[in-house]
Write a protein that holds these residues in place. Sequence first.
Motif, PDB file in Angstrom:
ATOM      1  N   GLU A  38     -11.824  -8.713   0.524  1.00 12.89           N
ATOM      2  CA  GLU A  38     -11.247  -8.329   1.179  1.00 12.89           C
ATOM      3  C   GLU A  38     -10.608  -6.929   2.705  1.00 12.89           C
ATOM      4  O   GLU A  38     -11.554  -5.654   2.412  1.00 12.89           O
ATOM      5  CB  GLU A  38      -9.152  -8.287   1.333  1.00 12.89           C
ATOM      6  CG  GLU A  38      -8.747  -9.714   0.310  1.00 12.89           C
ATOM      7  CD  GLU A  38      -9.119  -9.346  -0.517  1.00 12.89           C
ATOM      8  OE1 GLU A  38      -9.647  -8.501  -1.588  1.00 12.89           O
ATOM      9  OE2 GLU A  38      -9.483 -10.424  -1.623  1.00 12.89           O
ATOM     10  N   LEU A  39     -10.307  -7.221   4.085  1.00 17.17           N
ATOM     11  CA  LEU A  39     -10.164  -5.651   4.992  1.00 17.17           C
ATOM     12  C   LEU A  39     -10.185  -5.032   4.627  1.00 17.17           C
ATOM     13  O   LEU A  39     -10.262  -3.355   4.844  1.00 17.17           O
ATOM     14  CB  LEU A  39      -9.634  -6.190   6.326  1.00 17.17           C
ATOM     15  CG  LEU A  39     -10.523  -7.154   7.259  1.00 17.17           C
ATOM     16  CD1 LEU A  39      -9.690  -7.284   8.841  1.00 17.17           C
ATOM     17  CD2 LEU A  39     -11.558  -6.743   7.724  1.00 17.17           C
ATOM     18  N   SER A  40      -8.487  -4.923   3.523  1.00 18.17           N
ATOM     19  CA  SER A  40      -7.789  -3.762   2.674  1.00 18.17           C
ATOM     20  C   SER A  40      -8.658  -3.110   1.796  1.00 18.17           C
ATOM     21  O   SER A  40      -7.841  -2.474   1.602  1.00 18.17           O
ATOM     22  CB  SER A  40      -6.937  -4.356   2.584  1.00 18.17           C
ATOM     23  OG  SER A  40      -6.051  -5.289   1.517  1.00 18.17           O
ATOM     24  N   GLU A  41      -9.613  -3.271   1.212  1.00 15.80           N
ATOM     25  CA  GLU A  41     -10.282  -3.273  -0.015  1.00 15.80           C
ATOM     26  C   GLU A  41     -11.723  -2.305   0.449  1.00 15.80           C
ATOM     27  O   GLU A  41     -12.634  -2.103   0.376  1.00 15.80           O
ATOM     28  CB  GLU A  41     -10.258  -3.676  -0.549  1.00 15.80           C
ATOM     29  CG  GLU A  41     -11.023  -3.105  -1.599  1.00 15.80           C
ATOM     30  CD  GLU A  41     -10.371  -2.727  -3.135  1.00 15.80           C
ATOM     31  OE1 GLU A  41     -10.537  -1.451  -4.070  1.00 15.80           O
ATOM     32  OE2 GLU A  41      -8.868  -3.353  -2.895  1.00 15.80           O
ATOM     33  N   GLY A  42     -11.385  -1.276   1.414  1.00 18.18           N
ATOM     34  CA  GLY A  42     -12.466  -0.139   2.040  1.00 18.18           C
ATOM     35  C   GLY A  42     -12.309   1.087   1.809  1.00 18.18           C
ATOM     36  O   GLY A  42     -10.885   1.821   1.621  1.00 18.18           O
ATOM     37  N   SER A  43     -12.732   2.344   1.858  1.00 14.60           N
ATOM     38  CA  SER A  43     -12.289   3.376   1.764  1.00 14.60           C
ATOM     39  C   SER A  43     -11.349   4.361   3.164  1.00 14.60           C
ATOM     40  O   SER A  43     -10.737   4.896   2.401  1.00 14.60           O
ATOM     41  CB  SER A  43     -13.980   4.999   1.893  1.00 14.60           C
ATOM     42  OG  SER A  43     -14.551   4.169   0.653  1.00 14.60           O
ATOM     43  N   THR A  44     -12.014   3.496   3.955  1.00 13.29           N
ATOM     44  CA  THR A  44     -10.522   4.007   5.306  1.00 13.29           C
ATOM     45  C   THR A  44      -9.719   3.587   4.451  1.00 13.29           C
ATOM     46  O   THR A  44      -8.881   4.441   4.802  1.00 13.29           O
ATOM     47  CB  THR A  44     -11.415   2.981   6.194  1.00 13.29           C
ATOM     48  OG1 THR A  44     -12.448   3.848   6.824  1.00 13.29           O
ATOM     49  CG2 THR A  44     -10.276   3.796   7.728  1.00 13.29           C
ATOM     50  N   TYR A  45      -8.917   2.749   3.747  1.00 10.27           N
ATOM     51  CA  TYR A  45      -7.706   2.432   3.724  1.00 10.27           C
ATOM     52  C   TYR A  45      -7.102   3.254   2.813  1.00 10.27           C
ATOM     53  O   TYR A  45      -6.665   3.457   3.373  1.00 10.27           O
ATOM     54  CB  TYR A  45      -7.073   0.708   3.037  1.00 10.27           C
ATOM     55  CG  TYR A  45      -6.311   0.231   2.468  1.00 10.27           C
ATOM     56  CD1 TYR A  45      -5.734  -0.765   3.642  1.00 10.27           C
ATOM     57  CD2 TYR A  45      -5.893   0.307   1.517  1.00 10.27           C
ATOM     58  CE1 TYR A  45      -4.684  -0.995   3.654  1.00 10.27           C
ATOM     59  CE2 TYR A  45      -4.800  -0.490   1.280  1.00 10.27           C
ATOM     60  CZ  TYR A  45      -4.302  -0.947   2.331  1.00 10.27           C
ATOM     61  OH  TYR A  45      -2.653  -1.083   1.795  1.00 10.27           O
ATOM     62  N   TYR A  46      -8.188   4.312   1.908  1.00  7.89           N
ATOM     63  CA  TYR A  46      -7.411   4.905   0.871  1.00  7.89           C
ATOM     64  C   TYR A  46      -7.602   5.641   1.548  1.00  7.89           C
ATOM     65  O   TYR A  46      -7.076   7.622   0.433  1.00  7.89           O
ATOM     66  CB  TYR A  46      -8.533   4.749  -0.011  1.00  7.89           C
ATOM     67  CG  TYR A  46      -8.101   2.950  -1.104  1.00  7.89           C
ATOM     68  CD1 TYR A  46      -6.705   3.046  -1.650  1.00  7.89           C
ATOM     69  CD2 TYR A  46      -9.178   1.967  -0.843  1.00  7.89           C
ATOM     70  CE1 TYR A  46      -6.435   1.747  -2.438  1.00  7.89           C
ATOM     71  CE2 TYR A  46      -8.000   0.675  -1.713  1.00  7.89           C
ATOM     72  CZ  TYR A  46      -7.697   0.920  -2.832  1.00  7.89           C
ATOM     73  OH  TYR A  46      -7.417  -0.975  -2.575  1.00  7.89           O
ATOM     74  N   ALA A  47      -7.954   6.196   2.854  1.00  8.44           N
ATOM     75  CA  ALA A  47      -8.044   7.686   3.520  1.00  8.44           C
ATOM     76  C   ALA A  47      -6.701   8.021   3.604  1.00  8.44           C
ATOM     77  O   ALA A  47      -6.031   7.647   3.930  1.00  8.44           O
ATOM     78  CB  ALA A  47      -8.866   7.942   4.516  1.00  8.44           C
ATOM     79  N   GLN A  48      -6.356   9.605   2.896  1.00  9.85           N
ATOM     80  CA  GLN A  48      -4.739   9.503   3.055  1.00  9.85           C
ATOM     81  C   GLN A  48      -4.937  10.928   3.609  1.00  9.85           C
ATOM     82  O   GLN A  48      -3.759  11.215   4.389  1.00  9.85           O
ATOM     83  CB  GLN A  48      -4.312  10.641   1.502  1.00  9.85           C
ATOM     84  CG  GLN A  48      -4.500   9.576  -0.108  1.00  9.85           C
ATOM     85  CD  GLN A  48      -4.010  10.238  -1.218  1.00  9.85           C
ATOM     86  OE1 GLN A  48      -3.747  11.304  -0.403  1.00  9.85           O
ATOM     87  NE2 GLN A  48      -4.072   9.790  -1.743  1.00  9.85           N
ATOM     88  N   GLY A  49      -5.204  12.009   4.018  1.00  7.58           N
ATOM     89  CA  GLY A  49      -5.072  13.131   4.523  1.00  7.58           C
ATOM     90  C   GLY A  49      -5.052  13.161   5.645  1.00  7.58           C
ATOM     91  O   GLY A  49      -4.303  13.336   6.589  1.00  7.58           O
ATOM     92  N   GLY A  50      -6.598  12.854   6.623  1.00  4.33           N
ATOM     93  CA  GLY A  50      -6.502  12.732   8.527  1.00  4.33           C
ATOM     94  C   GLY A  50      -7.682  12.436   8.742  1.00  4.33           C
ATOM     95  O   GLY A  50      -8.640  12.226   8.609  1.00  4.33           O
ATOM     96  N   ILE A  51      -7.337  13.515  10.208  1.00  2.28           N
ATOM     97  CA  ILE A  51      -8.999  12.910  11.566  1.00  2.28           C
ATOM     98  C   ILE A  51      -8.795  14.576  12.117  1.00  2.28           C
ATOM     99  O   ILE A  51      -7.299  15.232  12.523  1.00  2.28           O
ATOM    100  CB  ILE A  51      -8.634  11.532  12.439  1.00  2.28           C
ATOM    101  CG1 ILE A  51      -8.655  10.574  11.303  1.00  2.28           C
ATOM    102  CG2 ILE A  51     -10.057  12.488  13.110  1.00  2.28           C
ATOM    103  CD1 ILE A  51      -8.540   9.166  12.557  1.00  2.28           C
ATOM    104  N   ALA A  52      -9.628  15.190  11.423  1.00  2.00           N
ATOM    105  CA  ALA A  52      -9.792  16.488  12.630  1.00  2.00           C
ATOM    106  C   ALA A  52     -10.219  16.223  13.750  1.00  2.00           C
ATOM    107  O   ALA A  52     -11.077  15.309  14.370  1.00  2.00           O
ATOM    108  CB  ALA A  52     -11.303  17.481  11.748  1.00  2.00           C
ATOM    109  N   ALA A  53      -9.616  16.670  14.640  1.00  2.00           N
ATOM    110  CA  ALA A  53      -9.573  17.043  16.127  1.00  2.00           C
ATOM    111  C   ALA A  53      -9.094  17.431  16.627  1.00  2.00           C
ATOM    112  O   ALA A  53      -8.550  18.425  16.187  1.00  2.00           O
ATOM    113  CB  ALA A  53      -9.045  15.586  16.551  1.00  2.00           C
ATOM    114  N   VAL A  54      -9.899  18.793  18.254  1.00  2.00           N
ATOM    115  CA  VAL A  54      -9.659  19.726  18.799  1.00  2.00           C
ATOM    116  C   VAL A  54      -8.863  19.480  19.999  1.00  2.00           C
ATOM    117  O   VAL A  54      -8.470  18.178  20.739  1.00  2.00           O
ATOM    118  CB  VAL A  54     -10.487  20.329  19.638  1.00  2.00           C
ATOM    119  CG1 VAL A  54      -9.431  21.380  20.287  1.00  2.00           C
ATOM    120  CG2 VAL A  54     -11.370  20.622  18.437  1.00  2.00           C
TER     121      VAL A  54
END
Length: 537
Positions: A38-54
């Motif tokens: 399913e669309l919800s069953e990938g590594s992205t879905y389970y990523a908790q922390g966040g996205i690094a950006a300036v």
Amino acid sequence: MTIQHRSDVLIIGSGAAGLTCALQLCNHFSINILSKSELSEGSTYYAQGGIAAVLDNEDSVDSHVSDTLIAGADLCHEDAVRYTVENSKEAIQWLISQGVSFSLEPESNGNGEQSYHLTREGGHSHRRIIHSADATGKEVQTTLSELIKTKDSISLFEKYNAVDLITSHKLGLIGPKNKCMGAYALNRTTREVELFEAKFVVLATGGASKVYLYTSNPDVSSGDGIAMAWRSGCRVANMEFNQFHPTCLFHSKAHSFLITEALRGEGALLKLPNGERFMPRFDERAELAPRDIVARAIDHEIKRLGIDCVYLDISHKDADFIKSHFPTIYQRLLKIDIDITQDPIPVVPAAHYTCGGVVANKHAETDIPNLFAVGEVAFTGLHGANRMASNSLLECLVYARAAADKIISQKNDIKTESAIIPAWDESRVSNSDEEVVVSHNWHELRHLMWNYVGIVRTTKRLERAQRRIQLLKQEVREYYANFKVSSNLLELRNLITVAELIIECAMRRKESRGLHYTLDYLQTDNVAKDTIVSKFD
């Protein structure tokens, strides 16, 4: 008869990288997306922390670049790092414009407006991690998934396992250049293999951490894109650098639950069972050292003391602060009688991220024309010998947009191929009556990789692993040739290929650097070099 599908672009994978690429292309092309589950069953879905950006005036591109280069143990490609970081703000703004909701500061900035809350994670010298509480991946994945479903030019195929890429050389077409022309994929519902033809193919299949016994990744992370690209003739690089996340929950009632690095960014401390801190003994940055250092330290203490786990403790912080910043973790652990406002969390390292992958340039182009690789499946030079926290989702966004731009620029240059692609041939195979072979080999592979090709390595361990892999490879080759394909068989076949590549790369590196730590070569060479392997070597 094999079912055939045609589109301008075929995207294999449905996480942040694949969906971002699709949304960038949907106004120009017809697109088919293959989702393994399913669309919800990938590594992205389970990523908790966040996205690094300036995103903060006190931060800078140079600072983010410098932090990434340091974490990558001098093996990052500075041009790739700078390209990614320079495009970070625009990538975040695009997510916001698509409706992704990030956490805000509790108070306004003085102009009556609330700014986004930025947290800090290991290896970062500034607060630059934009997040949605402790479920950033879920917010990104859910938002992009809903958008995908509104686009008439995009067709989604859920529960499809890609089997192999289709290239002109595989079809025996005469020409100086190999070209990617689509893929075969197993419909897991009907158990039939279907043909997907396309002018462009984008690999967005994620990493290969399922090759290890203990992993923070979902079950779909079996290195499919890496293995398929390798079989098709693409070069693969730096597969020896497998990142082990230092803090995954160790509990009999929980399966592969990652405890985000953001806890340590907000002051959580690593402790032994007796309550003693140990990270200051290993690195002056203590709990905020890069992941490879923290993971090795935990592994060292577990083996030195003969203990099952160490503990991550944030209970000294205000309870309301903990609940508001980490609601997902708080609720999840409360269900197994761990109150993180009062109790330390039992944790162990687990395989988390594949820093190497299919060699791709800054446009996400691979060695095969019309084949692109974005996200964790790709080797872009960004991560070097150790990925810095929260640079992964950023890479997905930046390189997915780069791939889309390149595909759009080639829109008028691509001629429709006249070749007839053959249907999937199952005329000489039968249904298996020995599925136990797959399950047994699956179990053996993951155990030997954990025991012999883990956080700390030796040449002898790698040689043992290599011998066993060859036996497994032969068994699976025979099995694949004689029986109809299944999801488990395809994943096992790909994981064996990935394991072989990891071991080959590890044996070539005669030094310890970043995530590759070997007791036989403890020094770090003065000159940093990538490990690039080719089928044609």
